[in-house]
Design a protein around this motif. Structure first.
Motif, PDB file in Angstrom:
ATOM      1  N   LEU A 141      49.206  33.677  69.119  1.00 12.88           N
ATOM      2  CA  LEU A 141      49.825  33.556  70.428  1.00 12.88           C
ATOM      3  C   LEU A 141      51.265  34.016  70.331  1.00 12.88           C
ATOM      4  CD1 LEU A 141      48.608  30.004  71.581  1.00 12.88           C
ATOM      5  CD2 LEU A 141      47.472  32.213  71.928  1.00 12.88           C
ATOM      6  N   VAL A 142      51.645  34.932  71.204  1.00 11.09           N
ATOM      7  CA  VAL A 142      53.014  35.425  71.260  1.00 11.09           C
ATOM      8  C   VAL A 142      53.664  34.840  72.506  1.00 11.09           C
ATOM      9  CG1 VAL A 142      54.502  37.455  71.320  1.00 11.09           C
ATOM     10  CG2 VAL A 142      52.296  37.551  70.118  1.00 11.09           C
ATOM     11  N   MET A 143      54.764  34.101  72.315  1.00 14.29           N
ATOM     12  CA  MET A 143      55.405  33.401  73.423  1.00 14.29           C
ATOM     13  C   MET A 143      56.867  33.789  73.558  1.00 14.29           C
ATOM     14  SD  MET A 143      53.993  29.502  73.139  1.00 14.29           S
ATOM     15  CE  MET A 143      52.404  29.134  72.419  1.00 14.29           C
ATOM     16  N   GLU A 144      57.321  33.790  74.805  1.00  9.57           N
ATOM     17  CA  GLU A 144      58.737  33.931  75.125  1.00  9.57           C
ATOM     18  C   GLU A 144      59.152  32.729  75.967  1.00  9.57           C
ATOM     19  OE1 GLU A 144      59.722  37.627  76.950  1.00  9.57           O
ATOM     20  OE2 GLU A 144      58.731  38.844  75.407  1.00  9.57           O
ATOM     21  N   ARG A 162      56.314  30.833  77.418  1.00 11.93           N
ATOM     22  CA  ARG A 162      55.325  31.613  78.163  1.00 11.93           C
ATOM     23  C   ARG A 162      54.488  32.448  77.198  1.00 11.93           C
ATOM     24  NH1 ARG A 162      53.731  31.754  83.394  1.00 11.93           N
ATOM     25  NH2 ARG A 162      55.923  31.648  84.031  1.00 11.93           N
ATOM     26  N   VAL A 163      53.168  32.354  77.296  1.00 16.94           N
ATOM     27  CA  VAL A 163      52.295  33.220  76.509  1.00 16.94           C
ATOM     28  C   VAL A 163      52.309  34.605  77.146  1.00 16.94           C
ATOM     29  CG1 VAL A 163      49.961  33.619  75.662  1.00 16.94           C
ATOM     30  CG2 VAL A 163      50.830  31.285  75.819  1.00 16.94           C
ATOM     31  N   VAL A 164      52.829  35.602  76.414  1.00 14.37           N
ATOM     32  CA  VAL A 164      52.938  36.957  76.956  1.00 14.37           C
ATOM     33  C   VAL A 164      51.963  37.923  76.297  1.00 14.37           C
ATOM     34  CG1 VAL A 164      55.346  36.679  77.637  1.00 14.37           C
ATOM     35  CG2 VAL A 164      54.804  37.553  75.349  1.00 14.37           C
ATOM     36  N   LEU A 171      45.118  38.861  76.323  1.00 12.44           N
ATOM     37  CA  LEU A 171      46.230  39.313  77.150  1.00 12.44           C
ATOM     38  C   LEU A 171      46.993  40.348  76.340  1.00 12.44           C
ATOM     39  CD1 LEU A 171      48.131  39.063  79.626  1.00 12.44           C
ATOM     40  CD2 LEU A 171      49.245  37.162  78.436  1.00 12.44           C
ATOM     41  N   LEU A 172      47.007  41.581  76.817  1.00 13.11           N
ATOM     42  CA  LEU A 172      47.597  42.675  76.050  1.00 13.11           C
ATOM     43  C   LEU A 172      49.057  42.927  76.389  1.00 13.11           C
ATOM     44  CD1 LEU A 172      44.650  45.245  76.346  1.00 13.11           C
ATOM     45  CD2 LEU A 172      45.044  43.554  74.542  1.00 13.11           C
ATOM     46  N   TYR A 173      49.446  42.659  77.623  1.00  8.99           N
ATOM     47  CA  TYR A 173      50.794  43.051  78.042  1.00  8.99           C
ATOM     48  C   TYR A 173      51.205  42.237  79.256  1.00  8.99           C
ATOM     49  CZ  TYR A 173      54.456  45.908  80.224  1.00  8.99           C
ATOM     50  OH  TYR A 173      55.615  46.340  80.814  1.00  8.99           O
ATOM     51  N   THR A 174      52.469  41.839  79.291  1.00  7.18           N
ATOM     52  CA  THR A 174      53.070  41.172  80.444  1.00  7.18           C
ATOM     53  C   THR A 174      54.396  41.853  80.752  1.00  7.18           C
ATOM     54  OG1 THR A 174      52.087  39.037  79.816  1.00  7.18           O
ATOM     55  CG2 THR A 174      53.896  38.992  81.411  1.00  7.18           C
TER      56      THR A 174
END
Length: 243
Positions: free
Chosen positions: A102-105, A108-110, A119-122
């Motif tokens: 999980l990649v978060m900012e 937020r999971v982005v 989810l590939l891109y936000t």
């Protein structure tokens, strides 16, 4: 450095299975090309590559952990423990023993890797109101509306999503056998364009629980109305706040 750590661990482990090897390669590929990377403790790899089945940690176990850990419940599945593997480009990258990242900012999971539908891109993540909530916890977010485009691996690309945030409300959550007073923000989300697939519901909600001083300690998130929810509890943060 990432390649060295992974190769060292692979060399020291004789019973590495294919699943673990796949995760090793995933993390290496994902991070080896990035500059300015700050690696978490080497113990992260031990947690990720171990085959431990325990889905829960006690308060003392979390306190003794040398790395940050979170509890993640995906849909109706049992909860799992994920470890913070990397901090880079203002993103937290959490990994699990079943090949998920999980990649978060700012909570937020982005982006996700290793799920059945990722989810590939936000887009437009810099305007996420979550990044401003810590300054306005007793009122409304500085920016109440957020528009972005997301890409998903299920052949859904360029889907516009718009969300608005409710005014904060008081709430109590339970974690690590503690009752914690929090401030809850509810995000109301909508798909703003027709889907490639028959979709009966284009609206959904996300939930974010902060402490009174602005620390995010729990969230429930979906990136589409049909995706599985991710219930994320920040165990290490809670532990530090209650030492």
């Amino acid at each position: 450095m990432a390649a060295f750590l992974l190769l060292f661990y692979l060399g020291k482990t004789s019973n590495m299975n294919l699943k673990t090897l796949a995760l090793s390669s995933l993390i290496l590929i994902f991070t080896s090309s990035c500059s300015g990377t700050y690696h978490a403790y080497y113990q992260t790899l031990k947690i990720v590559f171990s085959e431990q089945q325990a889905a829960q940690l006690s308060f003392p176990e979390v306190q003794q952990s040398e790395i940050d850990v979170i509890s993640v419940k995906r849909g109706e599945r049992p909860s799992a423990i994920m470890a913070l593997a990397y901090l880079e480009n203002n993103q937290h990258k959490w990994v699990s023993s079943d090949n998920v990242m999980l990649v978060m900012e700012k909570g937020r999971v982005v982006r996700t890797l290793g799920l059945d539908n990722n989810l590939l891109y936000t887009s437009n993540s810099e305007m996420d109101p979550l990044k401003l909530l810590q300054f306005t916890l007793k009122g409304e977010p500085k920016s109440k509306t957020w528009s972005r485009i997301v890409d998903r691996s299920s052949d859904e690309y360029g889907y516009p999503i718009e969300s608005t945030f409710n005014q904060a409300s008081a709430d109590t959550i339970q974690a690590l056998n503690l009752n914690i007073e929090t401030v809850l923000y509810i995000e109301n989300l909508s798909y703003m364009a027709p889907s490639n697939y028959l979709r009966f519901n284009t609206n959904w909600k996300n939930y974010f629980w902060f402490t009174n001083n602005g620390v995010l300690i729990k969230s429930i998130q979906q990136d589409s109305p049909l995706s599985e929810s991710l219930e994320i509890t920040y165990l290490s943060r809670i532990s530090r706040l209650n030492q």
